[in-house]
Every structure is written in structure tokens, then in C-alpha cells.
Design a protein around this motif. Structure first.
Motif: not given
Length: 228
Positions: A190-215
Motif C-alpha cells: 500500500k502506497i499512500h496517495s500523498s507519497l505516490r508522486k515522490d515514489f514515482l520520481d524515485s523509480l525514474l531516478v533508479y531507472y536512469h542509474y540502471h537502465i542504459t539510455d533510459f529517458r
């Protein structure tokens, strides 16, 4: 003639009546197909060209190095969310996302089944399923964080530590990662609605580090507005 089952990720109109389709297939992974005449006035199947529809394609033999062409196709499974704005926005976001990160992916049954599971969750009105699906893909790809002691996730190393390593990875956000990765069922997290945007932002940062040429997906701004 070759038969393929696949999820439609994107499609581009080509000329007046034709289209180029990008799909993730059960048998051969990411594939590009040419579909002739789909936009002609008499062709009623253009309505089947919806992101993440599961389709069955009959593929003509390829000549040389050209794109394989589709002789006919049928809908195997659509998604029952036509009138659901949130769900449709999620579908477009995930298809956009997968069209990017799977373009070099060969046959991968785990990814194919994961897409099916994600769609089932979304049809059940799990409006955080896209967030957890991004975690599922990281795990299938073998680049998910390692669960260790520590309350702060370091997105660059993929490990947890006792001190903050990145401004987006607060203790609260890091614990969502750890809870989901430790759960038997990702989607039970369960992810509280107030945290979903920040969690999505953190996911995208992680993808930038670990998936080549991620945008970041083009549809990112839309999904953020819908869920605000």
C-alpha cells in the motif's frame, strides 16, 4: 505463416492507410510489424489498435532484412477500462514506458506474464499498480535493489544504508521500496496517495542509474496531473 501472440506497445501511421506496430510478443520478444490497409475506410479493425491490447498476429515470411508484415490479426484480450480516465492514463504511460525499455528484449516469459498480471490489477482498480509494476520489471531484469540493513536506499548502488544518499530517497520512500521488494506479492503493498508522486520520481531516478539510455516517458506529465 507464423502466428504470434503479443501486447501492442505503440503504433505509427505510415502513409495514408498503413501502420508500423511495435509489440512485445510471447514467442520472440520485442518485434516491429508492418500492417497494410489498417486505416482504409472499410477496415473496422483499426479500433483494435489500443495500447496493451493482447493480439494474435499472422506474420508473413520476411524477405531479406525488411520488416515482417501482418496478414491478419485478432483481438485475444482487451482491457475493460474504456470509460476509466485514470486507468487509461496508466495504460498509455506503461505502454510508452515498455516501448522504450523492451526494444532490445528477446523472448522473456516473465515479462510477458508480468504485463498480463499488471493489466489484471489495473482492471481491478488498483490505481497504484503502475508504480509496483515498474518495480516488478526491475526485479525481472535483475537490477532491483538488494535488501540489506539500513533505512535509506542508495539508487546508484542499489543497496540500503544507514545514511541518506539521495534527496528523493527519504526514509519514508526507501521503506516503500524495501516493503514491496520483501513482499511475496508486490501488488499487496500500500502506497499512500500523498507519497505516490515522490515514489514515482524515485523509480525514474533508479531507472536512469540502471537502465542504459533510459529517458522519462513522454506521458509522465499527464499521469502526474491525473493523480494529483
Amino acid at each position: 505463416m507464423n502466428s504470434q501472440n503479443g501486447f501492442l506497445l505503440s503504433f505509427i501511421k505510415y502513409g495514408e492507410n498503413d501502420a508500423v506496430l511495435h509489440c512485445f510478443t510471447e514467442e520472440d520478444g520485442f518485434q516491429t510489424y508492418f500492417l497494410k490497409g489498417i486505416y482504409s475506410k472499410k477496415n473496422k479493425k483499426k479500433a483494435l489498435l489500443q495500447p496493451l491490447n493482447k493480439l494474435n498476429f499472422c506474420i508473413n515470411p520476411t524477405k531479406g532484412n525488411g520488416i515482417s508484415s501482418i496478414s491478419k490479426f485478432e483481438l485475444m484480450k482487451g482491457h475493460d477500462i474504456d470509460s476509466d480516465i485514470k486507468a487509461n492514463t496508466v495504460i498509455f504511460f506503461i505502454s510508452d514506458f515498455l516501448n522504450q525499455i523492451l526494444k532490445y528484449e528477446n523472448k522473456n516469459p516473465n515479462i510477458f506474464l508480468s504485463i498480463e498480471r499488471f493489466i489484471n490489477e489495473l482492471e481491478s482498480k488498483n490505481y497504484q499498480s503502475h508504480l509496483l509494476f515498474l518495480l516488478v520489471i526491475l526485479k525481472v531484469q535483475g537490477v532491483a535493489p538488494l535488501i540489506r540493513e539500513g533505512n535509506f536506499l542508495d539508487p546508484e548502488t542499489g543497496t540500503f544504508s544507514s545514511n541518506p544518499c539521495h534527496q528523493l530517497f527519504s526514509e519514508e520512500i526507501s521503506m516503500i521500496w524495501k516493503t514491496a521488494l520483501s513482499a511475496e506479492d508486490f501488488y499487496a503493498t500500500k502506497i499512500h496517495s500523498s507519497l505516490r508522486k515522490d515514489f514515482l520520481d524515485s523509480l525514474l531516478v533508479y531507472y536512469h542509474y540502471h537502465i542504459t539510455d533510459f529517458r522519462n516517458p513522454i506521458s509522465l506529465e499527464v499521469i502526474q496531473q491525473i493523480f494529483e
